[in-house]
Design an enzyme around this catalytic site. Structure first.
Site, PDB file in Angstrom:
ATOM      1  N   SER A  97       0.863  -1.187   0.000  1.00  0.00           N
ATOM      2  CA  SER A  97       0.000   0.000   0.000  1.00  0.00           C
ATOM      3  C   SER A  97       0.904   1.243   0.000  1.00  0.00           C
ATOM      4  O   SER A  97       2.122   1.127   0.138  1.00  0.00           O
ATOM      5  CB  SER A  97      -0.932  -0.005   1.204  1.00  0.00           C
ATOM      6  OG  SER A  97      -0.219  -0.286   2.359  1.00  0.00           O
ATOM      7  N   ILE A  98       0.307   2.399  -0.155  1.00  0.00           N
ATOM      8  CA  ILE A  98       1.108   3.628  -0.202  1.00  0.00           C
ATOM      9  C   ILE A  98       0.804   4.460   1.028  1.00  0.00           C
ATOM     10  O   ILE A  98      -0.350   4.551   1.446  1.00  0.00           O
ATOM     11  CB  ILE A  98       0.777   4.524  -1.420  1.00  0.00           C
ATOM     12  CG1 ILE A  98       0.349   3.704  -2.625  1.00  0.00           C
ATOM     13  CG2 ILE A  98       1.938   5.420  -1.765  1.00  0.00           C
ATOM     14  CD1 ILE A  98      -0.022   4.577  -3.805  1.00  0.00           C
TER      15      ILE A  98
ATOM     16  N   GLU B 118       0.959  10.617 -10.740  1.00  0.00           N
ATOM     17  CA  GLU B 118      -0.162   9.842 -11.292  1.00  0.00           C
ATOM     18  C   GLU B 118      -1.450  10.199 -10.563  1.00  0.00           C
ATOM     19  O   GLU B 118      -1.420  10.799  -9.494  1.00  0.00           O
ATOM     20  CB  GLU B 118       0.092   8.339 -11.085  1.00  0.00           C
ATOM     21  CG  GLU B 118       1.355   7.842 -11.739  1.00  0.00           C
ATOM     22  CD  GLU B 118       1.634   6.369 -11.455  1.00  0.00           C
ATOM     23  OE1 GLU B 118       0.792   5.671 -10.847  1.00  0.00           O
ATOM     24  OE2 GLU B 118       2.715   5.909 -11.848  1.00  0.00           O
TER      25      GLU B 118
ATOM     26  N   LYS C   7      -4.654   8.998  -8.311  1.00  0.00           N
ATOM     27  CA  LYS C   7      -4.958   7.892  -7.386  1.00  0.00           C
ATOM     28  C   LYS C   7      -6.391   7.463  -7.689  1.00  0.00           C
ATOM     29  O   LYS C   7      -7.351   8.111  -7.279  1.00  0.00           O
ATOM     30  CB  LYS C   7      -4.790   8.323  -5.929  1.00  0.00           C
ATOM     31  CG  LYS C   7      -4.941   7.135  -4.993  1.00  0.00           C
ATOM     32  CD  LYS C   7      -4.431   7.432  -3.604  1.00  0.00           C
ATOM     33  CE  LYS C   7      -4.307   6.172  -2.763  1.00  0.00           C
ATOM     34  NZ  LYS C   7      -5.562   5.500  -2.510  1.00  0.00           N
TER      35      LYS C   7
ATOM     36  N   ARG D  80      -6.208  -7.635  -4.478  1.00  0.00           N
ATOM     37  CA  ARG D  80      -5.110  -7.373  -3.547  1.00  0.00           C
ATOM     38  C   ARG D  80      -5.223  -8.227  -2.276  1.00  0.00           C
ATOM     39  O   ARG D  80      -4.229  -8.718  -1.766  1.00  0.00           O
ATOM     40  CB  ARG D  80      -5.113  -5.887  -3.201  1.00  0.00           C
ATOM     41  CG  ARG D  80      -4.072  -5.489  -2.223  1.00  0.00           C
ATOM     42  CD  ARG D  80      -3.943  -3.979  -2.194  1.00  0.00           C
ATOM     43  NE  ARG D  80      -2.897  -3.597  -1.289  1.00  0.00           N
ATOM     44  CZ  ARG D  80      -3.096  -3.278  -0.022  1.00  0.00           C
ATOM     45  NH1 ARG D  80      -4.299  -3.298   0.477  1.00  0.00           N
ATOM     46  NH2 ARG D  80      -2.093  -2.934   0.755  1.00  0.00           N
TER      47      ARG D  80
ATOM     48  N   GLU E  50      -5.577  -0.624 -11.532  1.00  0.00           N
ATOM     49  CA  GLU E  50      -6.853  -0.408 -10.846  1.00  0.00           C
ATOM     50  C   GLU E  50      -8.024  -0.711 -11.783  1.00  0.00           C
ATOM     51  O   GLU E  50      -8.068  -0.210 -12.904  1.00  0.00           O
ATOM     52  CB  GLU E  50      -6.916   1.063 -10.416  1.00  0.00           C
ATOM     53  CG  GLU E  50      -7.901   1.340  -9.322  1.00  0.00           C
ATOM     54  CD  GLU E  50      -7.297   1.207  -7.925  1.00  0.00           C
ATOM     55  OE1 GLU E  50      -6.172   0.674  -7.773  1.00  0.00           O
ATOM     56  OE2 GLU E  50      -7.973   1.642  -6.978  1.00  0.00           O
TER      57      GLU E  50
ATOM     58  N   LYS F  29       5.677   9.124  -7.372  1.00  0.00           N
ATOM     59  CA  LYS F  29       6.623   8.008  -7.288  1.00  0.00           C
ATOM     60  C   LYS F  29       7.986   8.469  -7.787  1.00  0.00           C
ATOM     61  O   LYS F  29       8.056   9.143  -8.825  1.00  0.00           O
ATOM     62  CB  LYS F  29       6.148   6.842  -8.166  1.00  0.00           C
ATOM     63  CG  LYS F  29       4.793   6.278  -7.752  1.00  0.00           C
ATOM     64  CD  LYS F  29       4.277   5.223  -8.714  1.00  0.00           C
ATOM     65  CE  LYS F  29       2.894   4.757  -8.265  1.00  0.00           C
ATOM     66  NZ  LYS F  29       2.257   3.861  -9.238  1.00  0.00           N
TER      67      LYS F  29
ATOM     68  N   LYS G 247      -3.672  13.507  -1.001  1.00  0.00           N
ATOM     69  CA  LYS G 247      -5.116  13.642  -1.207  1.00  0.00           C
ATOM     70  C   LYS G 247      -5.530  15.105  -1.350  1.00  0.00           C
ATOM     71  O   LYS G 247      -4.719  16.009  -1.242  1.00  0.00           O
ATOM     72  CB  LYS G 247      -5.847  12.990  -0.038  1.00  0.00           C
ATOM     73  CG  LYS G 247      -5.485  11.511   0.078  1.00  0.00           C
ATOM     74  CD  LYS G 247      -6.669  10.685   0.390  1.00  0.00           C
ATOM     75  CE  LYS G 247      -6.294   9.232   0.376  1.00  0.00           C
ATOM     76  NZ  LYS G 247      -7.339   8.379   0.853  1.00  0.00           N
TER      77      LYS G 247
HETATM   78  S1  IVH Z   1       0.927   2.213  -6.564  1.00  0.00           S
HETATM   79  C1  IVH Z   1       3.966   0.258  -4.281  1.00  0.00           C
HETATM   80  N1  IVH Z   1      -0.453   3.886  -8.000  1.00  0.00           N
HETATM   81  O1  IVH Z   1      -3.895   2.857  -3.820  1.00  0.00           O
HETATM   82  C2  IVH Z   1       2.819   1.090  -4.530  1.00  0.00           C
HETATM   83  N2  IVH Z   1      -1.614   2.683  -6.284  1.00  0.00           N
HETATM   84  O2  IVH Z   1      -2.422   2.149  -0.999  1.00  0.00           O
HETATM   85  C3  IVH Z   1       1.665   0.282  -4.921  1.00  0.00           C
HETATM   86  N3  IVH Z   1      -4.000   3.190  -6.155  1.00  0.00           N
HETATM   87  O3  IVH Z   1      -5.028  -0.143  -3.121  1.00  0.00           O
HETATM   88  C4  IVH Z   1       0.478   1.028  -5.362  1.00  0.00           C
HETATM   89  N4  IVH Z   1      -4.081   4.637  -7.810  1.00  0.00           N
HETATM   90  O4  IVH Z   1      -5.215   0.240  -5.570  1.00  0.00           O
HETATM   91  C5  IVH Z   1      -0.509   2.998  -6.984  1.00  0.00           C
HETATM   92  N5  IVH Z   1      -1.553   5.411  -9.377  1.00  0.00           N
HETATM   93  C6  IVH Z   1      -1.595   4.519  -8.383  1.00  0.00           C
HETATM   94  C7  IVH Z   1      -2.783   4.212  -7.685  1.00  0.00           C
HETATM   95  C8  IVH Z   1      -2.737   3.290  -6.634  1.00  0.00           C
HETATM   96  C9  IVH Z   1      -4.792   4.006  -6.885  1.00  0.00           C
HETATM   97  C10 IVH Z   1      -4.472   2.387  -4.998  1.00  0.00           C
HETATM   98  C11 IVH Z   1      -4.121   0.939  -5.059  1.00  0.00           C
HETATM   99  C12 IVH Z   1      -3.927   0.512  -3.629  1.00  0.00           C
HETATM  100  C13 IVH Z   1      -3.764   1.802  -2.906  1.00  0.00           C
HETATM  101  C14 IVH Z   1      -2.367   1.846  -2.314  1.00  0.00           C
END
Ligand code: IVH
Length: 302
Positions: A12-13, A49, A51, A72, A108, A235, A259
């Site tokens: 997760s991020i 990017e 989200k 996931r 996604e 990123k 956010k």
């Molecule tokens: S990267 C190592 N990029 O956010 C990083 N996640 O907490 C892995 N999400 O449930 C995720 N947009 O579904 C990444 N541009 C994006 C994203 C993204 C939405 C969601 C992802 C995950 C959550 C991460």
């Protein structure tokens, strides 16, 4: 659904709690400190990017053929939803010959706002016609989640889903992608060439100023996007730098979610109706005057 173990954990991020410009500045400061850069060093390059507000999915291709799509789950174990994901026209079932022998693409699954409105309209017609077990969906995310976890793939196929790719899981010959690609942006461009949808808004930017500009630009565009987002993601672009930054528990140090302040709108409560659930639990539902929030029209709330 069958449980499947992810070859590489789905992380997760970390979310930056400061929704103002300084949230992006703090992230850049932290990255520069951890990479031991000083003021005379170049600006750090980032990929900015959207989200997406949907469901994370991991797509595994073996010998250029989609063999598995998994949710996931807890990050280590997910559910095999391949049958339903195959019905998403935007997801390539086969990859060109220059793709690696093994490739895991993360992204996604979401429902576009217009598709969500049309689905709810169809559901309302069904309910009005007296069809049992039909309901409308609260938001595009819930509708997408319901479609992905639908046991009957013929029903899932009638729910219009979309997909955006944004990440790498496993890859041959090296499972971290270093040596195959030098940057995240290069990887995304290659994904596009292999036929994956990558959001047009994705941008390569430099330094804190680049991040702040992206955050502000997307804030302006947010309501007119054809799908829901719940922020932006930054990123570090260089895969070598990503590797040096590493992880803290289940979160990479090289990425952050930034956010926007919660969207609030004023409306009036027209009535409060109490629904009795199957277990006898009472749920008050407020019937609100229609209000447009985050791209969807909200008409009631529990
Ligand atoms: S990267 C190592 N990029 O956010 C990083 N996640 O907490 C892995 N999400 O449930 C995720 N947009 O579904 C990444 N541009 C994006 C994203 C993204 C939405 C969601 C992802 C995950 C959550 C991460």
């Amino acid at each position: 659904f069958i449980s499947v173990r992810h070859a590489m954990p789905m992380l997760s991020i970390r979310t930056e709690t400061d929704t103002t410009a300084s949230g992006a500045e703090h992230f850049d400061e932290r990255i520069r400190k951890e990479l031991a850069l000083d003021v005379s060093d170049d600006l750090v390059e980032y990929v900015a990017e959207l989200k997406f507000d949907g469901l994370a999915m991991s797509l595994t291709y073996e010998d250029h053929v989609l063999v598995q799509a998994a949710t996931r789950g807890d990050g280590e174990w997910g559910e095999d939803v391949t049958q339903n994901i195959r019905t998403i026209g935007q997801i390539p079932l086969r990859l060109p010959a220059d793709a690696p022998k093994l490739l895991e693409v993360r992204g996604e699954v979401y429902m576009a706002r217009a598709d969500f409105e049309a689905l709810n309209e169809r559901q309302r017609t069904r309910i009005a016609a007296g069809e049992k077990n039909e309901k409308t969906f609260v938001n595009p995310r819930n509708a997408a989640a319901g479609a992905v976890r639908q046991l009957d793939s013929t029903i899932a196929a009638q729910r219009p889903l979309s997909f955006f790719a944004y990440g790498l899981g496993d890859i041959t010959p090296q499972n971290d992608g270093v040596g195959v690609f030098s940057s995240h942006f290069e990887f995304l461009l290659q994904l596009k060439k292999w036929g994956f949808p990558v959001a047009n808004q994705t941008q390569c930017v430099k330094g804190a100023e680049g991040l702040v500009q992206f955050h502000q630009k997307i804030a302006q565009e947010r309501d007119s996007l054809p799908f829901d987002i719940d922020g932006v993601v930054y990123k570090v672009n260089s895969l070598d730098a990503q590797q040096r930054l590493g992880f803290v528990t289940r979160e990479p140090r090289w990425a952050v979610a930034h956010k926007y302040p919660a969207q609030e709108e004023l409306t009036t409560v027209q009535a409060i109706e109490v629904q009795v659930g199957r277990t006898g639990k009472l749920t008050p539902v407020a019937k609100l005057a229609p209000v447009f929030v985050g791209g969807v029209t909200v008409t009631n709330a529990t």
